[in-house]
Write a protein that holds these residues in place. Structure first.
Motif, PDB file in Angstrom:
ATOM      1  N   LEU A 133       0.831  -1.210   0.000  1.00 51.41           N
ATOM      2  CA  LEU A 133       0.000   0.000   0.000  1.00 51.41           C
ATOM      3  C   LEU A 133       0.863   1.256   0.000  1.00 51.41           C
ATOM      4  CD1 LEU A 133      -2.916  -0.896   2.466  1.00 51.41           C
ATOM      5  CD2 LEU A 133      -2.877  -1.029  -0.033  1.00 51.41           C
ATOM      6  N   SER A 134       1.999   1.209   0.689  1.00 55.64           N
ATOM      7  CA  SER A 134       2.903   2.365   0.705  1.00 55.64           C
ATOM      8  C   SER A 134       3.502   2.602  -0.677  1.00 55.64           C
ATOM      9  CB  SER A 134       4.022   2.144   1.734  1.00 55.64           C
ATOM     10  OG  SER A 134       3.510   2.127   3.049  1.00 55.64           O
ATOM     11  N   ILE A 135       3.830   1.526  -1.374  1.00 49.81           N
ATOM     12  CA  ILE A 135       4.340   1.665  -2.745  1.00 49.81           C
ATOM     13  C   ILE A 135       3.275   2.296  -3.634  1.00 49.81           C
ATOM     14  CG2 ILE A 135       5.154   0.419  -4.785  1.00 49.81           C
ATOM     15  CD1 ILE A 135       6.312  -1.694  -2.907  1.00 49.81           C
ATOM     16  N   ILE A 136       2.049   1.817  -3.490  1.00 50.43           N
ATOM     17  CA  ILE A 136       0.950   2.303  -4.330  1.00 50.43           C
ATOM     18  C   ILE A 136       0.646   3.769  -4.039  1.00 50.43           C
ATOM     19  CG2 ILE A 136      -1.534   2.067  -4.747  1.00 50.43           C
ATOM     20  CD1 ILE A 136      -1.122  -0.984  -4.256  1.00 50.43           C
ATOM     21  N   SER A 137       0.621   4.129  -2.759  1.00 49.15           N
ATOM     22  CA  SER A 137       0.242   5.495  -2.387  1.00 49.15           C
ATOM     23  C   SER A 137       1.243   6.529  -2.892  1.00 49.15           C
ATOM     24  CB  SER A 137       0.109   5.605  -0.865  1.00 49.15           C
ATOM     25  OG  SER A 137       1.366   5.413  -0.235  1.00 49.15           O
ATOM     26  N   ALA A 138       2.484   6.111  -3.137  1.00 45.17           N
ATOM     27  CA  ALA A 138       3.508   7.051  -3.592  1.00 45.17           C
ATOM     28  C   ALA A 138       3.438   7.318  -5.089  1.00 45.17           C
ATOM     29  CB  ALA A 138       4.894   6.512  -3.233  1.00 45.17           C
ATOM     30  N   LEU A 156       8.435  10.313  -0.479  1.00 45.16           N
ATOM     31  CA  LEU A 156       9.103  10.259   0.821  1.00 45.16           C
ATOM     32  C   LEU A 156       8.245   9.501   1.837  1.00 45.16           C
ATOM     33  CD1 LEU A 156      10.459  13.937   1.026  1.00 45.16           C
ATOM     34  CD2 LEU A 156      11.798  11.870   0.568  1.00 45.16           C
ATOM     35  N   GLN A 157       6.960   9.791   1.840  1.00 41.68           N
ATOM     36  CA  GLN A 157       6.055   9.092   2.751  1.00 41.68           C
ATOM     37  C   GLN A 157       5.973   7.607   2.407  1.00 41.68           C
ATOM     38  OE1 GLN A 157       2.568  11.497   2.074  1.00 41.68           O
ATOM     39  NE2 GLN A 157       2.949  12.793   3.871  1.00 41.68           N
ATOM     40  N   GLY A 158       6.019   7.305   1.111  1.00 44.69           N
ATOM     41  CA  GLY A 158       5.985   5.908   0.692  1.00 44.69           C
ATOM     42  C   GLY A 158       7.206   5.144   1.170  1.00 44.69           C
ATOM     43  N   TRP A 159       8.390   5.737   1.016  1.00 44.25           N
ATOM     44  CA  TRP A 159       9.615   5.072   1.488  1.00 44.25           C
ATOM     45  C   TRP A 159       9.607   4.914   3.009  1.00 44.25           C
ATOM     46  CZ3 TRP A 159      12.298   8.812  -2.290  1.00 44.25           C
ATOM     47  CH2 TRP A 159      12.441   8.200  -3.550  1.00 44.25           C
ATOM     48  N   ALA A 160       9.170   5.958   3.701  1.00 47.65           N
ATOM     49  CA  ALA A 160       9.105   5.874   5.165  1.00 47.65           C
ATOM     50  C   ALA A 160       8.134   4.778   5.599  1.00 47.65           C
ATOM     51  CB  ALA A 160       8.683   7.226   5.747  1.00 47.65           C
ATOM     52  N   GLY A 161       6.983   4.717   4.948  1.00 48.47           N
ATOM     53  CA  GLY A 161       5.994   3.692   5.283  1.00 48.47           C
ATOM     54  C   GLY A 161       6.497   2.287   5.001  1.00 48.47           C
ATOM     55  N   ARG A 162       7.228   2.135   3.921  1.00 53.15           N
ATOM     56  CA  ARG A 162       7.761   0.813   3.576  1.00 53.15           C
ATOM     57  C   ARG A 162       8.836   0.374   4.568  1.00 53.15           C
ATOM     58  NH1 ARG A 162       9.272   1.482  -2.639  1.00 53.15           N
ATOM     59  NH2 ARG A 162      10.175  -0.596  -2.306  1.00 53.15           N
ATOM     60  N   LYS A 183      16.318  -3.216   1.736  1.00 54.92           N
ATOM     61  CA  LYS A 183      17.268  -3.083   0.630  1.00 54.92           C
ATOM     62  C   LYS A 183      16.587  -2.517  -0.611  1.00 54.92           C
ATOM     63  CE  LYS A 183      20.891  -5.611  -1.811  1.00 54.92           C
ATOM     64  NZ  LYS A 183      21.594  -6.914  -1.957  1.00 54.92           N
ATOM     65  N   ALA A 184      15.338  -2.919  -0.846  1.00 55.03           N
ATOM     66  CA  ALA A 184      14.604  -2.404  -2.004  1.00 55.03           C
ATOM     67  C   ALA A 184      14.406  -0.894  -1.892  1.00 55.03           C
ATOM     68  CB  ALA A 184      13.257  -3.113  -2.122  1.00 55.03           C
ATOM     69  N   VAL A 185      14.054  -0.423  -0.690  1.00 55.36           N
ATOM     70  CA  VAL A 185      13.870   1.018  -0.482  1.00 55.36           C
ATOM     71  C   VAL A 185      15.193   1.753  -0.651  1.00 55.36           C
ATOM     72  CG1 VAL A 185      13.251   2.795   1.193  1.00 55.36           C
ATOM     73  CG2 VAL A 185      11.868   0.725   1.007  1.00 55.36           C
ATOM     74  N   PHE A 186      16.246   1.233  -0.047  1.00 59.87           N
ATOM     75  CA  PHE A 186      17.557   1.880  -0.143  1.00 59.87           C
ATOM     76  C   PHE A 186      18.023   1.959  -1.600  1.00 59.87           C
ATOM     77  CE2 PHE A 186      19.643   1.569   4.314  1.00 59.87           C
ATOM     78  CZ  PHE A 186      18.488   2.070   4.887  1.00 59.87           C
ATOM     79  N   GLN A 197      15.920  13.255   4.046  1.00 60.25           N
ATOM     80  CA  GLN A 197      14.545  13.757   4.024  1.00 60.25           C
ATOM     81  C   GLN A 197      13.559  12.648   4.396  1.00 60.25           C
ATOM     82  OE1 GLN A 197      14.383  15.179  -0.009  1.00 60.25           O
ATOM     83  NE2 GLN A 197      15.149  17.229   0.515  1.00 60.25           N
ATOM     84  N   THR A 198      13.851  11.431   3.958  1.00 62.00           N
ATOM     85  CA  THR A 198      13.002  10.294   4.325  1.00 62.00           C
ATOM     86  C   THR A 198      13.020  10.084   5.831  1.00 62.00           C
ATOM     87  OG1 THR A 198      13.459   9.226   2.188  1.00 62.00           O
ATOM     88  CG2 THR A 198      12.591   7.825   3.952  1.00 62.00           C
ATOM     89  N   GLY A 199      14.201  10.277   6.436  1.00 60.06           N
ATOM     90  CA  GLY A 199      14.302  10.165   7.891  1.00 60.06           C
ATOM     91  C   GLY A 199      13.453  11.205   8.606  1.00 60.06           C
ATOM     92  N   ILE A 200      13.414  12.413   8.061  1.00 55.82           N
ATOM     93  CA  ILE A 200      12.590  13.477   8.657  1.00 55.82           C
ATOM     94  C   ILE A 200      11.108  13.108   8.572  1.00 55.82           C
ATOM     95  CG2 ILE A 200      11.869  15.886   8.400  1.00 55.82           C
ATOM     96  CD1 ILE A 200      14.732  16.480   7.396  1.00 55.82           C
ATOM     97  N   ILE A 201      10.688  12.629   7.415  1.00 55.58           N
ATOM     98  CA  ILE A 201       9.289  12.228   7.235  1.00 55.58           C
ATOM     99  C   ILE A 201       8.954  11.043   8.140  1.00 55.58           C
ATOM    100  CG2 ILE A 201       7.610  11.336   5.588  1.00 55.58           C
ATOM    101  CD1 ILE A 201       8.315  14.285   5.206  1.00 55.58           C
TER     102      ILE A 201
END
Length: 235
Positions: A133-138, A156-162, A183-186, A197-201
């Motif tokens: 869902l996080s992938i889709i929402s982004a 950013l929100q998608g990566w944080a959620g994943r 690893k996929a997100v990185f 920025q992902t860390g901030i989100i």
């Protein structure tokens, strides 16, 4: 003298009777059954024609039908237990927009007469489903090849959620970590700045520090190699 013929009382004559109420009901029910069977048969024929037409599109790379078939194959996992998460993740990531995702869901319904999201929810653990869902929402609503390559808040929100979903992975009652998801997100994050920025989100969404959670979820010998993926990216 005239011969007397017997007289008949017309009221005593019984008219031939039509069908009884029971016979009418039986015939009515039979008609409904026949009609219903015909409707079902026609519906099945239409579905088969739609499935055949959609199946022919699965040979086109990047089509909604191809995505739908790849998702179904990930669920099937060549007959092995569970879902091929790597294949499913790769397919969902490749879908370029929410519009194409909706087309993929329609193609899945035509091919298999099943709801794609319902199958996904049934096949996956809650953390894995949250990742999807996080992938889709982004994703953008519509794909635009000329769109700016600047990272959006939704991404950013998608990566944080994943990442949070990867941390929430469990193996039955035992808590664990989905290293492949991390690893996929990185691998997708384009720069070190975007990682920050992902860390901030992540902090805004969950009230937790991303680096602290990474260190807590990964073994000490895993943390260094994972961070090297980020450190190898441009600033």
């Amino acid at each position: 003298m005239y011969q007397q013929y017997p007289t008949y009382n017309c009221n005593e004559y019984t008219q031939p009777q039509g069908m009884t109420l029971k016979e009418k009901l039986v015939l009515g029910v039979a008609g409904v059954v026949v009609l219903g069977g015909a409707v079902i048969l026609v519906r099945r024929m239409i579905r088969k024609q739609q499935a055949d037409a959609t199946e022919r599109l699965t040979y086109l790379d990047g089509s909604a039908a191809t995505y739908a078939k790849q998702i179904k194959m990930a669920f099937a996992n060549d007959g092995w237990w569970g879902t091929n998460m790597a294949a499913l993740r790769e397919t969902i990531v490749r879908i370029p927009s929410k519009q194409v995702l909706r087309q993929t869901m329609t193609a899945y319904q035509k091919l298999y007469n099943r709801s794609m999201l319902r199958d996904m929810e049934s096949e996956l653990q809650s953390s894995e489903y949250s990742e999807m869902l996080s992938i889709i929402s982004a994703k953008p609503d519509q794909y635009n090849a000329n769109a700016s390559t600047q990272v959006t808040l939704a991404q950013l929100q998608g990566w944080a959620g994943r990442l949070k979903a990867a941390f929430d992975k469990t193996y039955g009652p035992i808590p664990g970590t989905d290293e492949a998801a991390i690893k996929a997100v990185f691998s997708e994050i384009p720069t070190q700045t975007v990682f920050a920025q992902t860390g901030i989100i992540y902090k805004q969404m969950y009230g937790r520090d991303l680096i602290t959670d990474l260190k807590g979820e990964l073994e000490f010998w895993e943390y260094g190699p994972y961070m090297q993926i980020i450190q190898g990216k441009p600033r």
